[in-house]
Design a protein around this motif. Structure first.
Motif, PDB file in Angstrom:
ATOM      1  N   THR A  50       0.800  -1.215   0.000  1.00  0.00           N
ATOM      2  CA  THR A  50       0.000   0.000   0.000  1.00  0.00           C
ATOM      3  C   THR A  50       0.838   1.272   0.000  1.00  0.00           C
ATOM      4  OG1 THR A  50      -0.142  -0.088   2.424  1.00  0.00           O
ATOM      5  CG2 THR A  50      -1.920  -1.131   1.170  1.00  0.00           C
ATOM      6  N   LEU A  51       2.153   1.170   0.149  1.00  0.00           N
ATOM      7  CA  LEU A  51       2.983   2.368   0.214  1.00  0.00           C
ATOM      8  C   LEU A  51       2.865   3.235  -1.034  1.00  0.00           C
ATOM      9  CD1 LEU A  51       5.095   4.155   1.562  1.00  0.00           C
ATOM     10  CD2 LEU A  51       6.864   2.633   0.671  1.00  0.00           C
ATOM     11  N   PRO A  52       2.930   2.690  -2.267  1.00  0.00           N
ATOM     12  CA  PRO A  52       2.774   3.567  -3.435  1.00  0.00           C
ATOM     13  C   PRO A  52       1.440   4.307  -3.450  1.00  0.00           C
ATOM     14  CG  PRO A  52       3.654   1.427  -4.089  1.00  0.00           C
ATOM     15  CD  PRO A  52       3.226   1.302  -2.664  1.00  0.00           C
ATOM     16  N   ILE A  53       0.391   3.655  -2.973  1.00  0.00           N
ATOM     17  CA  ILE A  53      -0.922   4.302  -2.965  1.00  0.00           C
ATOM     18  C   ILE A  53      -0.945   5.420  -1.938  1.00  0.00           C
ATOM     19  CG2 ILE A  53      -3.384   3.907  -2.597  1.00  0.00           C
ATOM     20  CD1 ILE A  53      -2.942   1.036  -3.503  1.00  0.00           C
ATOM     21  N   VAL A  54      -0.360   5.182  -0.761  1.00  0.00           N
ATOM     22  CA  VAL A  54      -0.320   6.223   0.263  1.00  0.00           C
ATOM     23  C   VAL A  54       0.491   7.417  -0.219  1.00  0.00           C
ATOM     24  CG1 VAL A  54       0.460   6.763   2.600  1.00  0.00           C
ATOM     25  CG2 VAL A  54      -0.650   4.584   2.141  1.00  0.00           C
ATOM     26  N   GLY A  56     -11.167   3.734   6.752  1.00  0.00           N
ATOM     27  CA  GLY A  56     -12.419   3.034   7.021  1.00  0.00           C
ATOM     28  C   GLY A  56     -12.885   2.213   5.838  1.00  0.00           C
ATOM     29  N   VAL A  57     -12.797   2.772   4.630  1.00  0.00           N
ATOM     30  CA  VAL A  57     -13.209   2.035   3.433  1.00  0.00           C
ATOM     31  C   VAL A  57     -12.305   0.823   3.211  1.00  0.00           C
ATOM     32  CG1 VAL A  57     -13.389   2.167   0.918  1.00  0.00           C
ATOM     33  CG2 VAL A  57     -14.298   4.011   2.338  1.00  0.00           C
ATOM     34  N   ALA A  58     -10.990   1.015   3.394  1.00  0.00           N
ATOM     35  CA  ALA A  58     -10.069  -0.105   3.205  1.00  0.00           C
ATOM     36  C   ALA A  58     -10.351  -1.224   4.205  1.00  0.00           C
ATOM     37  CB  ALA A  58      -8.625   0.382   3.337  1.00  0.00           C
ATOM     38  N   ALA A  59     -10.530  -0.858   5.487  1.00  0.00           N
ATOM     39  CA  ALA A  59     -10.785  -1.883   6.509  1.00  0.00           C
ATOM     40  C   ALA A  59     -12.140  -2.534   6.307  1.00  0.00           C
ATOM     41  CB  ALA A  59     -10.703  -1.251   7.898  1.00  0.00           C
ATOM     42  N   ALA A  60     -13.168  -1.746   5.996  1.00  0.00           N
ATOM     43  CA  ALA A  60     -14.500  -2.321   5.789  1.00  0.00           C
ATOM     44  C   ALA A  60     -14.526  -3.228   4.559  1.00  0.00           C
ATOM     45  CB  ALA A  60     -15.532  -1.200   5.645  1.00  0.00           C
ATOM     46  N   SER A  61     -13.815  -2.847   3.510  1.00  0.00           N
ATOM     47  CA  SER A  61     -13.770  -3.682   2.304  1.00  0.00           C
ATOM     48  C   SER A  61     -13.038  -4.989   2.567  1.00  0.00           C
ATOM     49  CB  SER A  61     -13.094  -2.914   1.166  1.00  0.00           C
ATOM     50  OG  SER A  61     -13.804  -1.725   0.865  1.00  0.00           O
ATOM     51  N   VAL A  88     -10.894   3.126  -1.836  1.00  0.00           N
ATOM     52  CA  VAL A  88     -11.060   2.032  -2.798  1.00  0.00           C
ATOM     53  C   VAL A  88      -9.704   1.584  -3.338  1.00  0.00           C
ATOM     54  CG1 VAL A  88     -12.006   1.433  -5.055  1.00  0.00           C
ATOM     55  CG2 VAL A  88     -13.401   2.698  -3.420  1.00  0.00           C
ATOM     56  N   ALA A  89      -8.825   2.550  -3.596  1.00  0.00           N
ATOM     57  CA  ALA A  89      -7.490   2.197  -4.083  1.00  0.00           C
ATOM     58  C   ALA A  89      -6.706   1.418  -3.036  1.00  0.00           C
ATOM     59  CB  ALA A  89      -6.739   3.472  -4.481  1.00  0.00           C
ATOM     60  N   LEU A  90      -6.804   1.820  -1.770  1.00  0.00           N
ATOM     61  CA  LEU A  90      -6.106   1.088  -0.715  1.00  0.00           C
ATOM     62  C   LEU A  90      -6.671  -0.314  -0.536  1.00  0.00           C
ATOM     63  CD1 LEU A  90      -5.693   3.799   2.070  1.00  0.00           C
ATOM     64  CD2 LEU A  90      -3.865   2.692   0.792  1.00  0.00           C
ATOM     65  N   ALA A  91      -7.983  -0.450  -0.700  1.00  0.00           N
ATOM     66  CA  ALA A  91      -8.616  -1.747  -0.466  1.00  0.00           C
ATOM     67  C   ALA A  91      -8.356  -2.725  -1.593  1.00  0.00           C
ATOM     68  CB  ALA A  91     -10.121  -1.560  -0.269  1.00  0.00           C
ATOM     69  N   PHE A  92      -8.196  -2.226  -2.824  1.00  0.00           N
ATOM     70  CA  PHE A  92      -8.150  -3.113  -3.980  1.00  0.00           C
ATOM     71  C   PHE A  92      -7.020  -4.128  -3.921  1.00  0.00           C
ATOM     72  CE2 PHE A  92      -7.158  -4.253  -8.372  1.00  0.00           C
ATOM     73  CZ  PHE A  92      -8.396  -4.680  -8.807  1.00  0.00           C
ATOM     74  N   PRO A  93      -5.752  -3.727  -3.647  1.00  0.00           N
ATOM     75  CA  PRO A  93      -4.690  -4.749  -3.607  1.00  0.00           C
ATOM     76  C   PRO A  93      -4.901  -5.785  -2.517  1.00  0.00           C
ATOM     77  CG  PRO A  93      -3.757  -2.529  -3.704  1.00  0.00           C
ATOM     78  CD  PRO A  93      -5.207  -2.375  -3.403  1.00  0.00           C
ATOM     79  N   VAL A  94      -5.561  -5.393  -1.417  1.00  0.00           N
ATOM     80  CA  VAL A  94      -5.766  -6.320  -0.304  1.00  0.00           C
ATOM     81  C   VAL A  94      -6.903  -7.284  -0.619  1.00  0.00           C
ATOM     82  CG1 VAL A  94      -6.287  -6.514   2.143  1.00  0.00           C
ATOM     83  CG2 VAL A  94      -4.869  -4.630   1.314  1.00  0.00           C
ATOM     84  N   PRO A 153      -8.219 -16.612  -4.673  1.00  0.00           N
ATOM     85  CA  PRO A 153      -8.001 -15.179  -4.544  1.00  0.00           C
ATOM     86  C   PRO A 153      -8.562 -14.381  -5.703  1.00  0.00           C
ATOM     87  CG  PRO A 153      -5.987 -16.240  -5.251  1.00  0.00           C
ATOM     88  CD  PRO A 153      -6.977 -17.337  -5.007  1.00  0.00           C
ATOM     89  N   THR A 154      -9.109 -15.056  -6.729  1.00  0.00           N
ATOM     90  CA  THR A 154      -9.643 -14.330  -7.875  1.00  0.00           C
ATOM     91  C   THR A 154     -11.130 -14.095  -7.754  1.00  0.00           C
ATOM     92  OG1 THR A 154      -9.931 -16.422  -9.081  1.00  0.00           O
ATOM     93  CG2 THR A 154      -7.851 -15.257  -9.379  1.00  0.00           C
ATOM     94  N   ASP A 155     -11.754 -14.483  -6.652  1.00  0.00           N
ATOM     95  CA  ASP A 155     -13.165 -14.172  -6.456  1.00  0.00           C
ATOM     96  C   ASP A 155     -13.353 -12.663  -6.506  1.00  0.00           C
ATOM     97  OD1 ASP A 155     -13.585 -16.813  -6.183  1.00  0.00           O
ATOM     98  OD2 ASP A 155     -13.683 -16.824  -4.002  1.00  0.00           O
ATOM     99  N   SER A 156     -14.574 -12.258  -6.868  1.00  0.00           N
ATOM    100  CA  SER A 156     -14.850 -10.825  -6.989  1.00  0.00           C
ATOM    101  C   SER A 156     -14.654 -10.146  -5.643  1.00  0.00           C
ATOM    102  CB  SER A 156     -16.287 -10.627  -7.477  1.00  0.00           C
ATOM    103  OG  SER A 156     -16.462 -11.211  -8.751  1.00  0.00           O
ATOM    104  N   PRO A 157     -13.859  -9.082  -5.596  1.00  0.00           N
ATOM    105  CA  PRO A 157     -13.678  -8.366  -4.322  1.00  0.00           C
ATOM    106  C   PRO A 157     -14.952  -7.623  -3.954  1.00  0.00           C
ATOM    107  CG  PRO A 157     -12.564  -7.207  -6.098  1.00  0.00           C
ATOM    108  CD  PRO A 157     -13.054  -8.497  -6.682  1.00  0.00           C
ATOM    109  N   VAL A 158     -15.100  -7.354  -2.680  1.00  0.00           N
ATOM    110  CA  VAL A 158     -16.260  -6.642  -2.162  1.00  0.00           C
ATOM    111  C   VAL A 158     -15.767  -5.333  -1.555  1.00  0.00           C
ATOM    112  CG1 VAL A 158     -18.202  -6.705  -0.569  1.00  0.00           C
ATOM    113  CG2 VAL A 158     -17.441  -8.813  -1.682  1.00  0.00           C
ATOM    114  N   PHE A 159     -16.341  -4.238  -2.006  1.00  0.00           N
ATOM    115  CA  PHE A 159     -15.995  -2.931  -1.463  1.00  0.00           C
ATOM    116  C   PHE A 159     -17.150  -2.455  -0.582  1.00  0.00           C
ATOM    117  CE2 PHE A 159     -13.562  -3.217  -5.393  1.00  0.00           C
ATOM    118  CZ  PHE A 159     -12.296  -2.891  -4.939  1.00  0.00           C
TER     119      PHE A 159
END
Length: 856
Positions: free
Chosen positions: A441-445, A509-514, A796-802, A813-819
């Motif tokens: 997540t460092l590049p996103i931060v 909050g969005v990253a943790a909730a996602s 959303v950007a922080l949550a996506f890689p996780v 790990p390829t299941d659809s992510p949930v945001f």
């Protein structure tokens, strides 16, 4: 007197005159100083270096020697002896256990004192608990300092023990009898001794052989040698499989050059994290303290105008205001550094009571001085804009009593363009990091910092844009919005502080909730929620397992219990049977879980009901599978593996059924399937429909019956809110409220003559109050709204890689992510913060007015 000295004296006098404003600025600048100083000092204090832990490890000995295995393989170690690794040796060696006599032959003339260290169970008031055990005669002078007596004495007989203060805090008193091990051997407590480096450790200290009966456990030795063991001696002992902590080596001014470990420097990623955090902290501090410095400028502009009228230049006025930042920043540093060090000194022993190592107070002065410099820089940067305003004010207008646009810096036409460019570049970098970071997540931060800076630059333009709503608002709100737009640098600073805090909280909050929502969607329990599995972790004979089974049934009378089987090969060695599945996200075949072996009773337990069709299939030798994705062409592929045997794959016909939980995974196979393949089975698992209220205590009680057993409870997916997310929203609320109230106080000072004019023409007191209330609501609302938009994008950007890579026990790990968005905390910030700020500002607004003569 030099100009700088005069400026500092004026700033000091002004700080003492307006104590409330000065205290506010000192707190804003000093809080990060206190926090970072305490963190750095606490981390260093809670880290015991080899030199700091020398006495508790060696006592008065010259060295402490630990055997590694049987001495068949040489090792290499670092200079402290705490870190080591096996070294390949081409020559065959015959394993020989290390004994005191064998070690004495390798160290001629040395006096050796053996110490045994392991874990043991003891019966406390709440049940069995697992404690550390140190067996050795600590009365020997060579062991002086290994543990420090605070009360009583060390054990003198096999029936006596000493305990640590943490165990005394758990209810064990001097003179009492403590029942130790699963056989409840009574031992009398005759002393209390502390390990200064681990004050929270619950430990028993006994004579050799008092509690331990396992002669296979190798001891370590305190060695009093004729000559100090140097690094060459350490390497000689490493060659025969001995790890050595030598006093002479640890106390050497220079560590051995040929030690295989080097001091690790901060890698580039850590430095980038530090730089990012520093930028964010300085920016937030400047945005918060900037309005407070502007308040001081408003209150002392007549004084500054007098200085200008008497020949003071614009540079002198800038120096006076910058001196405010230096004086108040210096005060924040002088108070923050001692408070941070003192806080770490007070908190470290409390944290250490939870089992963390504790060394002497150790202040990393290099880092602390860096934090102090950061505080001074924050104060100076926060005073830059007011300093420029002071240099631009018109002395004639100020002395004539006309407010005008004193020193107001107007947003130039290029600034919105610059802010927009930064935002677009930051969003582009954030999107690139989202797809290319691979979980980092460092590049996103770092990209989000560019977005924040762009929004800060855009904020004056956004304030002016929102000001277009003023004509449609009621009179109090219209006056407030127009004043906020007229002084938009002041307004934008506070709104930007609210925006940055809100954006960080929403993004986290969005990253943790996602992450939580994705884990919840992909969670697959392996047994019914609310059930517990008791298993043997290592080979155990039938008689010992019978004691475990009887203990479970005695503890849980009337509870539904089903037995599970474990595999053994033809020679009686344990084997495991794993389900092999080619999951969509696995590049190779994945062994994801152990198959459950049992009869129809175990099947009914897993399904939570009696299923005749599944029971009939199990009796026919078919596997009952609870997730059809585990099947391959209608067959369940099981890989059997064990010590000293080749892997075998069995293809078992299977049927699908539904478990007690619709999302349940796993499979139940009859023992006859494996007996036909040449294996035997033995009951070494129990499935219990029981959810312990205190799982740790239940696990300790089961382990006390036999240390080769443990328990696993299926609690279901934890849906609780991440504490870090709550802390982020709480911090954002505090920062946003502080910045809003600071800006509102400045606005009230600027609007005092306008408010007095309102009162003079007949406006009610509530109108005066509503004007200030609307000012606070507008500042907080504008910042929270912009922060919400930016926080959602970055979150959303922080949550996506996780969420793209998150999985649970072999899930794809390829299941659809949930945001997901934590709407309640977000609403508390976006809606609650403006309402709270408006309410506080309205309650504390002065409604009295003093008529004043307006000068033309």
């Amino acid at each position: 007197m030099s100009a700088l000295t005069a400026a500092l004296r004026l700033s000091r006098r002004d700080a003492r005159r307006f104590k409330g404003r000065s205290a506010l600025i000192v707190v804003m600048i000093g809080l990060p100083v206190v926090v970072f100083t305490a963190l750095f000092t606490g981390y260093r204090t809670l880290e015991v270096s080899p030199l700091e832990g020398l006495t508790t490890q060696l006592g008065a000995a010259d060295a402490r020697i630990f055997p590694v295995g049987s001495g068949a393989t040489p090792i290499r170690q670092d200079s402290s002896g705490n870190i080591w690794e096996l070294r390949s040796d081409p020559g065959p060696r015959e394993p020989r256990p290390w004994t005191t006599d064998r070690l004495r032959a390798s160290l001629p003339g040395a006096r050796l004192l053996p110490l045994w260290s392991t874990e043991v169970e003891a019966r406390l008031a709440g049940g069995y608990d697992r404690l550390r055990l140190l067996e050795g005669d600590l009365r020997d002078p060579i062991a002086r300092g290994v543990r420090r007596l605070t009360q009583g004495r060390f054990a003198a007989t096999q029936d006596e023990i000493a305990i640590t203060p943490a165990l005394a805090d758990a209810g064990v008193r001097m003179g009492e009898v403590l029942k130790v091990t699963r056989w409840d051997r009574p031992r009398k407590v005759v002393g209390i001794a502390v390990d200064p480096n681990r004050p929270g450790e619950m430990e028993i200290i006994a004579l050799p052989g008092s509690i331990l009966k396992d002669e296979s456990l190798a001891p370590s030795w305190l060695a009093d040698t004729p000559a100090a063991l140097q690094w060459d001696d350490v390497r000689r002992l490493n060659a025969v499989g001995l790890r050595v902590a030598s006093r002479a080596v640890i106390e050497a001014p220079e560590p051995p050059r040929d030690s295989f470990l080097r001091t690790e420097r901060l890698d580039r990623e850590a430095l980038l994290w530090i730089a990012t955090i520093v930028i964010l902290v300085v920016m937030e501090t400047v945005l918060l303290a900037g309005p407070a410095f502007a308040v001081g400028l408003r209150r002392r502009r007549r004084e500054l105008a007098m200085i200008a009228a008497q020949g003071g230049s614009a540079a002198h006025l800038r120096a006076i205001v910058l001196a405010d930042g230096l004086v108040l920043g210096g005060a924040a540093v002088l108070l923050g550094v001692p408070l941070g060090i003192g806080g770490a000194w007070l908190a470290a022993p409390i944290i250490a009571r939870w089992g963390t190592p504790l060394g002497p107070l150790d202040v990393p002065w290099g880092q602390v001085l860096g934090v102090a410099a950061l505080g001074l820089v924050s104060g100076l940067v926060a005073a830059v804009v007011p300093a420029v305003q002071a240099a631009r004010q018109s002395p004639a207008q100020v002395l004539a009593g006309r407010e005008g646009e004193v020193g107001e810096i107007r947003a130039s036409g290029g600034r919105p363009v610059l802010g927009l460019v930064l935002v677009l570049l930051g969003l582009g970098a954030t999107a690139a990091g989202m797809f290319l970071s691979r979980g980092n997540t460092l590049p996103i931060v770092m990209a989000s910092v560019m977005v924040v800076l762009g929004l800060v630059a855009l904020m004056p333009w956004l304030v002016r844009f929102l000001g277009r709503l003023a004509p449609r608002l009621p009179l109090p709100a219209r006056l407030s919005v127009r004043d906020a737009v007229r002084h938009r640098v002041r307004t934008a600073s506070a709104a930007a502080a609210v925006m940055a805090a809100t954006m960080a909280a929403v993004a986290m909050g969005v990253a943790a909730a996602s992450e939580n929502a994705t884990s919840e969607a992909r969670y697959r329990p392996h047994m019914p929620v609310g059930s517990t599995r008791v298993i043997a972790t290592s080979p155990i004979d039938d008689a010992a397992w019978a004691r475990v089974r009887d203990a479970v049934r005695l503890r849980l009378p009337g509870v539904d219990v089903a037995a599970g089987q474990r595999l053994r090969d033809a020679k009686g060695r344990d084997a495991s049977a794993m389900i092999v599945n080619v999951a969509p996200g696995c590049p190779h075949e994945c062994s994801i879980e152990e198959v459950m072996i049992g009869d129809t009773r175990l099947l009914a337990f897993q399904q939570g009901r009696r299923d005749d069709r599944a029971a009939a299939a199990l009796a026919q030798g078919k596997a009952v599978v609870f997730d059809r994705t585990l099947l391959r062409e209608g067959m369940l592929v099981v890989e059997v593996d064990g010590e000293g045997q080749d892997r075998r794959r069995l293809r078992i016909p299977a049927v699908t059924a539904q478990g007690a939980d619709p999302r349940q995974r796993g499979a139940v196979v009859s023992p006859t399937v494996f007996t036909r393949a040449g294996y035997t089975t033995a009951e070494q698992e129990l499935y219990v429909r029981y959810r312990p209220a205190d799982w740790d205590q239940f696990e300790r009680d089961i382990s006390a019956v036999d240390r080769r057993t443990t328990s696993v409870t299926e609690f279901g997916r934890d849906r609780g809110v991440d504490p870090m997310t709550l802390a982020a929203f709480g911090l954002a609320l505090v920062l946003g409220l502080g910045g809003t109230l600071a800006a509102t106080g400045l606005a009230a000072a600027d609007m005092r003559r306008d408010l007095d004019t309102l009162s003079a023409v007949g406006a009610a007191r509530r109108t005066r109050r509503l004007v200030v209330t609307a000012q606070a609501g507008f500042v907080a609302g504008a910042g929270a709204l912009v922060g919400l938009v930016g926080g959602l994008a970055v979150g959303v950007a922080l949550a996506f890689p996780v969420v793209r890579t998150i999985g649970s026990d072999g899930e794809s790990p390829t299941d659809s992510p949930v945001f997901a968005v934590p709407w309640l905390p977000v609403a508390a910030i976006v809606l609650g913060l403006p309402l709270l700020a408006a309410l506080v500002a309205g309650v504390f607004t002065r409604t009295r007015w003093t008529p004043a003569r307006r000068l033309a």
